[in-house]
Design an enzyme around this catalytic site. Structure first.
Site, PDB file in Angstrom:
ATOM      1  N   HIS A 199      46.726  37.691  50.559  1.00 23.57           N
ATOM      2  CA  HIS A 199      45.650  38.668  50.461  1.00 23.57           C
ATOM      3  C   HIS A 199      46.134  40.097  50.701  1.00 23.57           C
ATOM      4  O   HIS A 199      45.340  41.021  50.759  1.00 23.57           O
ATOM      5  CB  HIS A 199      44.529  38.332  51.450  1.00 23.57           C
ATOM      6  CG  HIS A 199      43.757  37.114  51.077  1.00 23.57           C
ATOM      7  ND1 HIS A 199      42.994  37.045  49.942  1.00 23.57           N
ATOM      8  CD2 HIS A 199      43.641  35.905  51.682  1.00 23.57           C
ATOM      9  CE1 HIS A 199      42.432  35.846  49.862  1.00 23.57           C
ATOM     10  NE2 HIS A 199      42.808  35.142  50.902  1.00 23.57           N
ATOM     11  N   TYR A 202      39.722  39.501  56.726  1.00 26.41           N
ATOM     12  CA  TYR A 202      39.966  38.074  56.911  1.00 26.41           C
ATOM     13  C   TYR A 202      40.032  37.698  58.380  1.00 26.41           C
ATOM     14  O   TYR A 202      39.835  36.526  58.721  1.00 26.41           O
ATOM     15  CB  TYR A 202      41.213  37.644  56.134  1.00 26.41           C
ATOM     16  CG  TYR A 202      40.868  37.424  54.685  1.00 26.41           C
ATOM     17  CD1 TYR A 202      40.322  36.221  54.260  1.00 26.41           C
ATOM     18  CD2 TYR A 202      41.001  38.451  53.753  1.00 26.41           C
ATOM     19  CE1 TYR A 202      39.947  36.027  52.950  1.00 26.41           C
ATOM     20  CE2 TYR A 202      40.623  38.261  52.435  1.00 26.41           C
ATOM     21  CZ  TYR A 202      40.093  37.044  52.041  1.00 26.41           C
ATOM     22  OH  TYR A 202      39.702  36.860  50.743  1.00 26.41           O
TER      23      TYR A 202
END
Length: 733
Positions: free
Chosen positions: A410, A255
């Site tokens: 996440h 990410y």
């Protein structure tokens, strides 16, 4: 239904006439300086990398023009036809705008104009996306994140052609596309826009860039400082909260790659329009640090697959083409040129032109891939990622200790996890995300149910599991409040080492892990020592999985194999997804499992008293075949309270399929032993040639504290956290 080019003339005839290029301060491009655009145009064909990018973009946009404008009513989730068409549209819009500026060919501006006029008719009619699920619904896409991405790309394309429009056309597109989008993604989505998260970063960037293009300072201020403009949210707060002082991003490498794009592109827009903000100097140059750190988070170009990551993402992505070019434009760091050279790509911007020019001029220098500790958390006090590299090459061994914080939504429940790369391959692996990104047949490209039931669970990773329950009981909110403590790190050869500790992943349990990469004379690759000590307040089952890539070759101990049936290891917390293929009870000297990967052998040797070894594979209870089938070996201790898991991985030998020859298939290690003496653990590696390596690790990491123990009648003395003693050298180093 689809609205195509043939409808434009009839429905928007009054807007069909386009004036000559307008030199108007209120309409000229603001995201890239006009003078730099002119230089880019004049030199577009002079440098190979830029010329190739120009040709690639022209080919794609020309194909889109031939296909005709297609702006469908949204209906599909990720990977579906309408989803993919709107993605193609923002790519074509962005490319057409750049091509118009570089080539001067008005057909590109006309194409972008005509597409946006169709969007101006469609967008006001849209409500929440019909395929929205558990994500914040978008308008064009199933989640608002994708709408933000559309805006980031779309506003750049629009900025490049906005001064070619009639006032009526410009007003229509301003109001019905970009103002409406910016309003929806900001005041219309407050929980997303003011969140500290990559979804908000994209929204902030899109809205802020729209503010600059539309000359709307209110939009810019909201993007920078949050909806109430207090500074408690917004782009600047994202820079404060999402990156550590070392430029490590909270959600992990995958990410970091994704979020880097809006950080970089919006920072460039801020610098262009408000240089007095000194955005590239903000927080000690955090954007530039993040670019370099992102590159460091790779092996052979591939990002470390931590948290909800896909294993195939590399530096060859749009986000990194932009980041490398922008970073080079600001710093002129020649080592970034070598990354662009490896990527084989750049971007159609003045910075991309500078990359291509200086690459052609032979100015590139090798990027300094190195061993380093990257702290986590806004203040750098929420654990760390320890990177230990045996060398700068893409085949050199890399040992990675994941001692970071949770990583928000996440994140995975895998404190003190680790990975190993060797010979250009992942050897000790991490599953990453259970997802087939944008493949509609697999739940529309969303995260699969197995992402929760397997990939995020602790047993899917290479770290301690207590009582067959994941860290923090699988509670994300609790996990966000607790992080490992990085106790020690050294990236210096011949002994690179990391020690970290985790408390309260389980009530009453503390575990500490030391991972060491030891360069050993005569061995082509370092050996890796793993020492994990557990202190518990009551007896429990301890499991230590090791997920590896390769084909099992041999074990040093007898196996009881399940040949006619395949039992499942457990019922929940990821255990229900593991088949048990064999079990065995190693003795003091034969706890070895050997596998082969890409023609190289790897021996995993354990010295954990009383341990049972479980050989298994992922994929049980998976009726839709959503999971990859990957091998695992688990060390299991039952009724344990305080324990020490001690193991070693040794790369060795070679199998050459072409010549059908095998060399060095047997381990060069004869024995692995561990003792606890005083305040220190001592691990002894005995080699077949009779030499020995002793690694002594003290409880205390104070660099000035002296330690002294005796092992097998041999006195060992050192200062600091660890000492290494080889038979050939009697002093610590």
């Amino acid at each position: 239904m689809n609205i195509r080019t043939s409808l434009i003339a009839a429905s928007l005839l009054v807007l069909a006439t386009t004036p000559a290029y307008a030199q108007d301060a209120a309409t000229r491009p603001v995201l890239i300086d006009a003078a730099r655009l002119a230089t880019m145009s004049a030199q577009a064909d002079r440098y190979p990398l830029f010329a190739q990018e120009l040709a690639r973009t022209r080919k794609g946009v020309d194909a889109a023009i031939r296909a005709g404008i297609d702006v469908p009513a949204p209906k599909d989730p990720g990977g579906g036809a309408t989803h993919e068409q709107h993605k193609r549209n923002y790519t074509a819009l962005y490319g057409a705008g750049l091509l118009y500026r570089i080539t001067g060919e008005h057909r590109y501006a006309d194409y972008a104009r005509d597409m946006l006029l169709v969007y101006a008719k469609l967008y006001p009619t849209l409500g929440p996306h019909p395929a929205a699920s558990n994500q914040a619904a978008g308008r064009l896409f199933w989640q608002s994140l994708n709408d933000s991405v559309w805006l980031v790309y779309g506003i750049q394309g629009y900025d490049a052609i906005r001064d070619t429009l009639t006032p009526a056309q410009r007003q229509l597109i301003d109001d019905n596309v970009f103002r409406r989008m910016a309003a929806f993604l900001s005041t219309g989505s407050p929980k997303v826009f003011d969140r500290i998260h990559n979804h908000a970063t994209w929204a902030n960037a899109g809205v802020g860039m729209t503010g600059y293009v539309l000359r709307d300072h209110n939009l810019v201020e909201m993007a920078l400082k949050g909806l109430d403009k207090s500074g408690k949210a917004g782009f600047l707060r994202q820079l404060d909260q999402l990156f550590s002082p070392d430029g490590y991003y909270a959600e992990g490498p995958y990410y970091q790659r994704y979020a880097l794009h809006p950080f970089v592109i919006f920072a460039a827009a801020i610098e262009e329009n408000e240089p007095q903000r000194k955005i590239f100097a903000y927080r000690d140059g955090i954007v530039l640090k993040a670019i370099r750190t992102t590159i460091q988070l790779t092996y052979d170009g591939l990002f470390f697959p931590l948290n909800d990551a896909m294993p195939d993402k590399s530096l060859r992505t749009e986000e990194l083409y932009q980041a490398v070019a922008t970073g080079y434009g600001v710093t002129k760091d020649p080592t970034l040129l070598s990354i662009a050279q490896w990527q084989g790509r750049t971007v159609l911007s003045p910075d991309g032109l500078a990359v291509a020019r200086d690459l052609a001029g032979g100015m590139a220098k090798p990027f300094p891939f190195a061993s380093m500790l990257l702290r986590d958390g806004p203040n750098g006090d929420q654990g760390a990622l320890a990177i230990m590299r045996a060398g700068p090459g893409d085949k050199d061994q890399l040992l990675l200790a994941k001692n970071t914080a949770q990583g928000m939504g996440h994140g995975h429940f895998d404190k003190l996890n680790w990975l190993l790369y060797d010979g250009g391959n992942a050897i000790v692996t991490d599953y990453g995300a259970a997802r087939f990104l944008n493949i509609e047949a697999k739940d529309g490209g969303r995260y699969l149910p197995e992402n929760d039931s397997w990939a995020q669970q602790t047993v899917a990773h290479n770290t301690l599991v207590v009582g067959e329950v994941s860290h923090f009981g699988g509670n994300e909110k609790l996990a966000d409040t607790l992080a490992p403590r990085q106790i020690y790190f050294s990236g210096d050869a011949p002994t690179r080492i990391s020690t970290a500790e985790m408390t309260d992943a389980y009530p009453g349990v503390t575990f500490r892990r030391t991972l060491a990469q030891l360069v050993v004379e005569g061995l082509k690759s370092p050996i890796v020592i793993d020492l994990l000590r557990v202190k518990g307040d009551k007896a429990a089952r301890y499991d230590l999985p090791l997920h590896f890539a390769g084909h099992l070759i041999d074990t040093g101990f007898a196996l009881k194999s399940n040949v006619t049936m395949r039992p499942v290891l457990g019922k929940a917390n990821g255990y229900q997804h593991l088949w048990v293929d064999a079990t065995g009870m190693p003795g003091a000297d034969n706890g070895v499992v050997t596998w082969i990967e890409d023609g190289r052998f790897y021996s995993y040797r354990v010295a954990t008293p009383g341990v049972q070894m479980i050989l298994g594979e992922s994929g049980a209870n998976d009726p839709r075949f959503n999971l990859r089938r990957e091998p695992v070996v688990i060390q299991r201790l039952d009724n344990a309270k305080d324990a020490a898991f001690v193991s070693l991985i040794e790369p060795h030998g070679r199998y050459d399929a072409a010549s059908e020859t095998t060399t060095g298939s047997r381990s060069a290690v004869k024995a692995l032993r561990h003792v606890r003496e005083g305040d220190a653990d001592v691990v002894t590696v005995e080699m077949l040639d009779g030499s020995r390596i002793l690694l002594a690790v003290a409880e205390d990491a104070d660099p000035d504290r002296a330690h002294r123990v005796t092992v097998d009648g041999r006195p060992l003395a050192w200062k600091g956290h660890f000492g290494r003693f080889d038979t050939a050298k009697e002093t610590a180093r």
